[in-house]
Motif scaffolding. Structure first.
Motif, short mmCIF file in Angstrom:
data_model
loop_
_atom_site.label_atom_id
_atom_site.label_comp_id
_atom_site.label_asym_id
_atom_site.label_seq_id
_atom_site.Cartn_x
_atom_site.Cartn_y
_atom_site.Cartn_z
N MET A 1 -55.32 -45.29 -45.84
CA MET A 1 -54.38 -44.33 -45.30
C MET A 1 -53.69 -43.61 -46.47
O MET A 1 -53.22 -44.24 -47.40
N LYS A 2 -53.66 -42.28 -46.40
CA LYS A 2 -53.05 -41.49 -47.47
C LYS A 2 -51.52 -41.54 -47.35
O LYS A 2 -50.99 -41.62 -46.24
N PRO A 3 -50.81 -41.46 -48.49
CA PRO A 3 -49.35 -41.46 -48.43
C PRO A 3 -48.82 -40.21 -47.73
O PRO A 3 -49.41 -39.14 -47.78
N MET A 4 -47.70 -40.38 -47.07
CA MET A 4 -47.04 -39.29 -46.38
C MET A 4 -46.44 -38.32 -47.39
O MET A 4 -45.96 -38.73 -48.44
N LEU B 1 -45.85 -37.25 -32.07
CA LEU B 1 -46.17 -38.50 -31.40
C LEU B 1 -47.66 -38.53 -31.11
O LEU B 1 -48.27 -37.52 -30.77
N ARG B 2 -48.20 -39.70 -31.25
CA ARG B 2 -49.63 -39.88 -30.98
C ARG B 2 -49.90 -39.62 -29.50
O ARG B 2 -49.05 -39.88 -28.64
N ARG B 3 -51.06 -39.11 -29.21
CA ARG B 3 -51.44 -38.84 -27.82
C ARG B 3 -51.29 -40.10 -26.98
O ARG B 3 -51.70 -41.19 -27.39
N GLY B 4 -50.66 -39.95 -25.83
CA GLY B 4 -50.44 -41.09 -24.94
C GLY B 4 -49.09 -41.75 -25.14
O GLY B 4 -48.71 -42.63 -24.37
N PHE B 5 -48.34 -41.35 -26.18
CA PHE B 5 -47.02 -41.90 -26.45
C PHE B 5 -45.96 -40.92 -25.97
O PHE B 5 -46.13 -39.71 -26.09
N ARG B 6 -44.85 -41.46 -25.45
CA ARG B 6 -43.77 -40.60 -24.98
C ARG B 6 -42.44 -41.28 -25.30
O ARG B 6 -42.26 -42.47 -25.03
N LEU B 7 -41.52 -40.50 -25.85
CA LEU B 7 -40.18 -40.99 -26.16
C LEU B 7 -39.25 -40.61 -25.02
O LEU B 7 -39.28 -39.47 -24.55
N GLN B 8 -38.45 -41.56 -24.57
CA GLN B 8 -37.45 -41.24 -23.56
C GLN B 8 -36.29 -42.21 -23.66
O GLN B 8 -36.44 -43.31 -24.19
N PHE B 9 -35.13 -41.77 -23.15
CA PHE B 9 -33.98 -42.66 -23.06
C PHE B 9 -34.12 -43.46 -21.78
O PHE B 9 -34.36 -42.89 -20.71
N GLU C 1 -43.09 -44.00 -42.27
CA GLU C 1 -44.30 -44.66 -42.79
C GLU C 1 -44.71 -45.83 -41.90
O GLU C 1 -45.89 -46.03 -41.63
N VAL C 2 -43.73 -46.59 -41.42
CA VAL C 2 -44.02 -47.70 -40.50
C VAL C 2 -44.57 -47.15 -39.19
O VAL C 2 -45.56 -47.65 -38.66
N ALA C 3 -43.92 -46.10 -38.65
CA ALA C 3 -44.38 -45.50 -37.39
C ALA C 3 -45.81 -44.97 -37.53
O ALA C 3 -46.61 -45.11 -36.61
N HIS C 4 -46.13 -44.42 -38.68
CA HIS C 4 -47.49 -43.93 -38.93
C HIS C 4 -48.46 -45.11 -39.04
O HIS C 4 -49.56 -45.08 -38.47
N ALA C 5 -48.08 -46.14 -39.75
CA ALA C 5 -48.95 -47.32 -39.91
C ALA C 5 -49.19 -48.02 -38.57
O ALA C 5 -50.26 -48.59 -38.36
N PHE D 1 -49.42 -46.45 -35.83
CA PHE D 1 -50.11 -45.45 -35.02
C PHE D 1 -49.24 -44.89 -33.89
O PHE D 1 -49.75 -44.49 -32.85
N TRP D 2 -47.90 -44.85 -34.10
CA TRP D 2 -47.01 -44.24 -33.14
C TRP D 2 -46.98 -42.73 -33.35
O TRP D 2 -46.79 -41.98 -32.41
N ILE D 3 -47.14 -42.30 -34.61
CA ILE D 3 -47.13 -40.87 -34.93
C ILE D 3 -48.39 -40.50 -35.71
O ILE D 3 -49.02 -41.36 -36.34
N GLU D 4 -48.72 -39.23 -35.63
CA GLU D 4 -49.80 -38.65 -36.42
C GLU D 4 -49.18 -37.63 -37.37
O GLU D 4 -48.15 -37.04 -37.05
N LEU D 5 -49.81 -37.42 -38.51
CA LEU D 5 -49.33 -36.45 -39.49
C LEU D 5 -50.33 -35.31 -39.64
O LEU D 5 -51.53 -35.55 -39.77
N HIS D 6 -49.81 -34.08 -39.63
CA HIS D 6 -50.68 -32.92 -39.74
C HIS D 6 -50.17 -31.99 -40.81
O HIS D 6 -49.07 -32.03 -41.22
#
Length: 92
Positions: A1-4, A12-20, A81-85, A87-92
Motif C-alpha cells: 500500500m502506497k503512503p497517503m 468512503l469505500r463503496r458500501g460504507f455509510r456514515l451516520q449519526f 491511514e488506519v481508516a485506509h488500511a 478499507f473504510w476509505i479509498e484515496l484518489h
C-alpha cells in the motif's frame, strides 16, 4: 500500500455509510457486514470525507474548527491511514 499524500482525495469505500445513530449516541460507520461505532474525533474526520476534498483541505478545515487541539494534523493523518488500511476509505 502506497503512503497517503496530502493531495489525495479520500472517499468512503463503496458500501460504507456514515451516520449519526441516536441509540448509540455517536456516529457509526455502516457496511454490509456490520457497524463500527466511532468516537467523536473519528466521526468529525469521516464527516469531512466526501470524495471532493483533499486530505490537506480536510486537515485545514478541522484545524480551523478545533484550533486549540495540539498535534491535530498528525492525529488526523494517523486516523486516515488506519481508516485506509482497514478499507473504510479509498484515496484518489
Amino acid at each position: 500500500m502506497k503512503p497517503m499524500t496530502l493531495e489525495q482525495v479520500p472517499r468512503l469505500r463503496r458500501g460504507f455509510r456514515l451516520q449519526f445513530e441516536p441509540a448509540q449516541g455517536c456516529h457509526v460507520l455502516l457496511y454490509p457486514e456490520g457497524m463500527i461505532k466511532l468516537n467523536d474525533s473519528a466521526g468529525a474526520i469521516l464527516g469531512q470525507v466526501d470524495g471532493s476534498h483533499s486530505v490537506a483541505e480536510i486537515i485545514a478545515d478541522l484545524r480551523g474548527r478545533f484550533p486549540d487541539v495540539p498535534g491535530i494534523d498528525e492525529d488526523i493523518l494517523a486516523f486516515m491511514e488506519v481508516a485506509h488500511a482497514q478499507f473504510w476509505i479509498e484515496l484518489h
